[in-house]
Design a protein around this motif. Structure first.
Motif, PDB file in Angstrom:
ATOM      1  N   MET B   1      34.556  48.056   9.636  1.00 12.50           N
ATOM      2  CA  MET B   1      33.980  46.749   9.984  1.00 12.50           C
ATOM      3  C   MET B   1      33.943  45.803   8.790  1.00 12.50           C
ATOM      4  O   MET B   1      34.236  44.629   8.895  1.00 12.50           O
ATOM      5  CB  MET B   1      32.559  46.955  10.493  1.00 12.50           C
ATOM      6  N   THR B   2      33.652  46.313   7.593  1.00 11.16           N
ATOM      7  CA  THR B   2      33.473  45.403   6.464  1.00 11.16           C
ATOM      8  C   THR B   2      34.791  44.942   5.865  1.00 11.16           C
ATOM      9  O   THR B   2      34.875  43.843   5.367  1.00 11.16           O
ATOM     10  CB  THR B   2      32.626  46.064   5.369  1.00 11.16           C
ATOM     11  N   ASN B   3      35.822  45.807   5.910  1.00 14.08           N
ATOM     12  CA  ASN B   3      37.069  45.443   5.249  1.00 14.08           C
ATOM     13  C   ASN B   3      38.168  45.037   6.217  1.00 14.08           C
ATOM     14  O   ASN B   3      39.185  45.700   6.336  1.00 14.08           O
ATOM     15  CB  ASN B   3      37.565  46.602   4.384  1.00 14.08           C
ATOM     16  N   MET B   4      37.952  43.932   6.914  1.00 10.99           N
ATOM     17  CA  MET B   4      38.972  43.502   7.848  1.00 10.99           C
ATOM     18  C   MET B   4      39.492  42.128   7.442  1.00 10.99           C
ATOM     19  O   MET B   4      38.731  41.163   7.372  1.00 10.99           O
ATOM     20  CB  MET B   4      38.398  43.435   9.273  1.00 10.99           C
ATOM     21  N   TYR B 106      35.854  50.391  17.989  1.00  7.45           N
ATOM     22  CA  TYR B 106      36.272  49.355  17.041  1.00  7.45           C
ATOM     23  C   TYR B 106      36.367  49.924  15.632  1.00  7.45           C
ATOM     24  O   TYR B 106      36.854  49.279  14.724  1.00  7.45           O
ATOM     25  CB  TYR B 106      35.304  48.168  17.073  1.00  7.45           C
ATOM     26  N   CYS B 111      43.265  48.306  13.061  1.00  6.97           N
ATOM     27  CA  CYS B 111      43.207  46.879  13.391  1.00  6.97           C
ATOM     28  C   CYS B 111      42.526  46.630  14.722  1.00  6.97           C
ATOM     29  O   CYS B 111      42.439  47.513  15.562  1.00  6.97           O
ATOM     30  CB  CYS B 111      44.601  46.252  13.364  1.00  6.97           C
ATOM     31  N   GLN B 112      42.001  45.436  14.844  1.00  6.15           N
ATOM     32  CA  GLN B 112      41.378  45.001  16.089  1.00  6.15           C
ATOM     33  C   GLN B 112      42.115  43.783  16.622  1.00  6.15           C
ATOM     34  O   GLN B 112      42.709  43.042  15.853  1.00  6.15           O
ATOM     35  CB  GLN B 112      39.930  44.598  15.849  1.00  6.15           C
ATOM     36  N   ASN B 129      32.495  42.730  16.413  1.00  3.75           N
ATOM     37  CA  ASN B 129      32.508  44.093  15.874  1.00  3.75           C
ATOM     38  C   ASN B 129      31.801  45.098  16.783  1.00  3.75           C
ATOM     39  O   ASN B 129      30.906  45.834  16.343  1.00  3.75           O
ATOM     40  CB  ASN B 129      31.888  44.104  14.475  1.00  3.75           C
ATOM     41  N   GLY B 130      32.209  45.061  18.025  1.00  4.51           N
ATOM     42  CA  GLY B 130      31.693  46.049  18.973  1.00  4.51           C
ATOM     43  C   GLY B 130      30.349  45.726  19.596  1.00  4.51           C
ATOM     44  O   GLY B 130      29.851  46.479  20.417  1.00  4.51           O
TER      45      GLY B 130
END
Lengths: 204, 204
Positions: B1-4, B106, B111-112, B129-130
């Protein structure tokens, strides 16, 4: 412009190359470092900010012009020299084999790095497809007001309810009803209502 | 989640694989087709919508379970079966070698595919983020009002001015002053003012 899929990509520790050493290159380097990428900058000359990053060991700096073998293994290459022809040459070379962003033209390369707005679980992005980076920045500033701390707390509440529902293995119908119900603006506006709702759900 | 990192990626004619044949798989297939990808769906059973796409020749359909060799050449793989363990297995297998999205979590994959809002040159995306796909949809609906037809025409104006400035090779100082000036809300609000401004610039 028309065929762009938006993706959020985990680039932690991925090898990314930025060609060029000016202010634009620096901005791209910062975007990549913020997401944990392993960044190499290639440029005969660099601005003081990039110099500083190199001294601090935050990037690898190679002081010469970019060469084909520099990009071969890169997950993502950013062509950000002050010579748009050179950027174009790099983009053309790479676009069929890996991700490449051309900083001097939104139409070259095969990907763009849109302006990104992150707050809590919320991640928004804005691109104007080359119309106005300044407007993109302004829209981000407006979002800062629209999606304030309370809104972000509301999204945390939505996440907690969703997590709790999964844990309780409720029926799809009941789950869906709950997930629809909590979208009501009342819950967005009142932290107290959110708290009461969550407690009630805990005891369901 | 933090590193996207958010990217807009040109996926025209890129080979993309969707594993699974339900409604979620269908939604992902539609997102990929909308951007011109070459999509293969792999699933022993599929919903009627996917069946229809296959009949119309819009996708390639392979009626069996996914196998390792199916994903080896894929630019992007979406793991969207109804078995979250199976999705996880596919994600784990691919995440170090190519782009993979896990539709059931997620946090798996690398990737999302955030919800996307496109209108004219404006391209916005939203991910929670979900926390809540329903909220993401609601935010997109709100954007439909905020960024109305006039706003989109305003962005076209910004693009035209920027293009004209480049053509005229004005000094960086003058260009920057103009690009700042046209951000004024007056130009956002009035098509007439935009027209007058552009005409004046043409004769500069």
């Amino acid at each position: 412009m028309t065929n762009m899929l938006s993706l959020l990509v985990d680039i932690k520790d991925k090898y990314c190359v930025v060609v060029g050493g000016g202010k634009i290159a620096y901005r791209k380097v910062r975007m990549l470092l913020a997401e944990g990428a392993s960044v190499t900058v290639i440029s005969p000359e660099v601005c003081s900010e990039i110099e500083e990053l190199s001294k601090n060991g935050e990037i690898k700096l190679v002081r010469r012009k970019g060469m084909e073998e520099d990009f071969a293994e890169a997950f993502l290459t950013v062509a950000a020299t002050n010579d748009s022809q050179e950027n174009r040459r790099i983009s053309q070379q790479l676009k069929s084999i890996s991700l490449v962003n051309d900083a001097s033209s939104y139409e070259e390369g095969n990907c763009q790095l849109p302006a990104s707005f992150k707050k809590g679980r919320l991640h928004l992005t804005v691109s104007t497809n080359g119309a106005s980076p300044k407007l993109a920045k302004k829209i981000k500033e407006e979002w800062q007001h629209t999606y304030d701390d309370n809104y972000i707390a509301y999204i945390d509440f939505l996440f907690e309810v969703r997590t709790l529902i999964k844990k309780k293995s409720l029926s799809p119908e009941v789950s869906d009803a709950i997930l629809g119900e909590i979208l009501d603006d009342a819950y967005k506006e009142s932290a107290t209502l959110r708290h009461i709702y969550y407690e009630k759900l805990l005891n369901l």
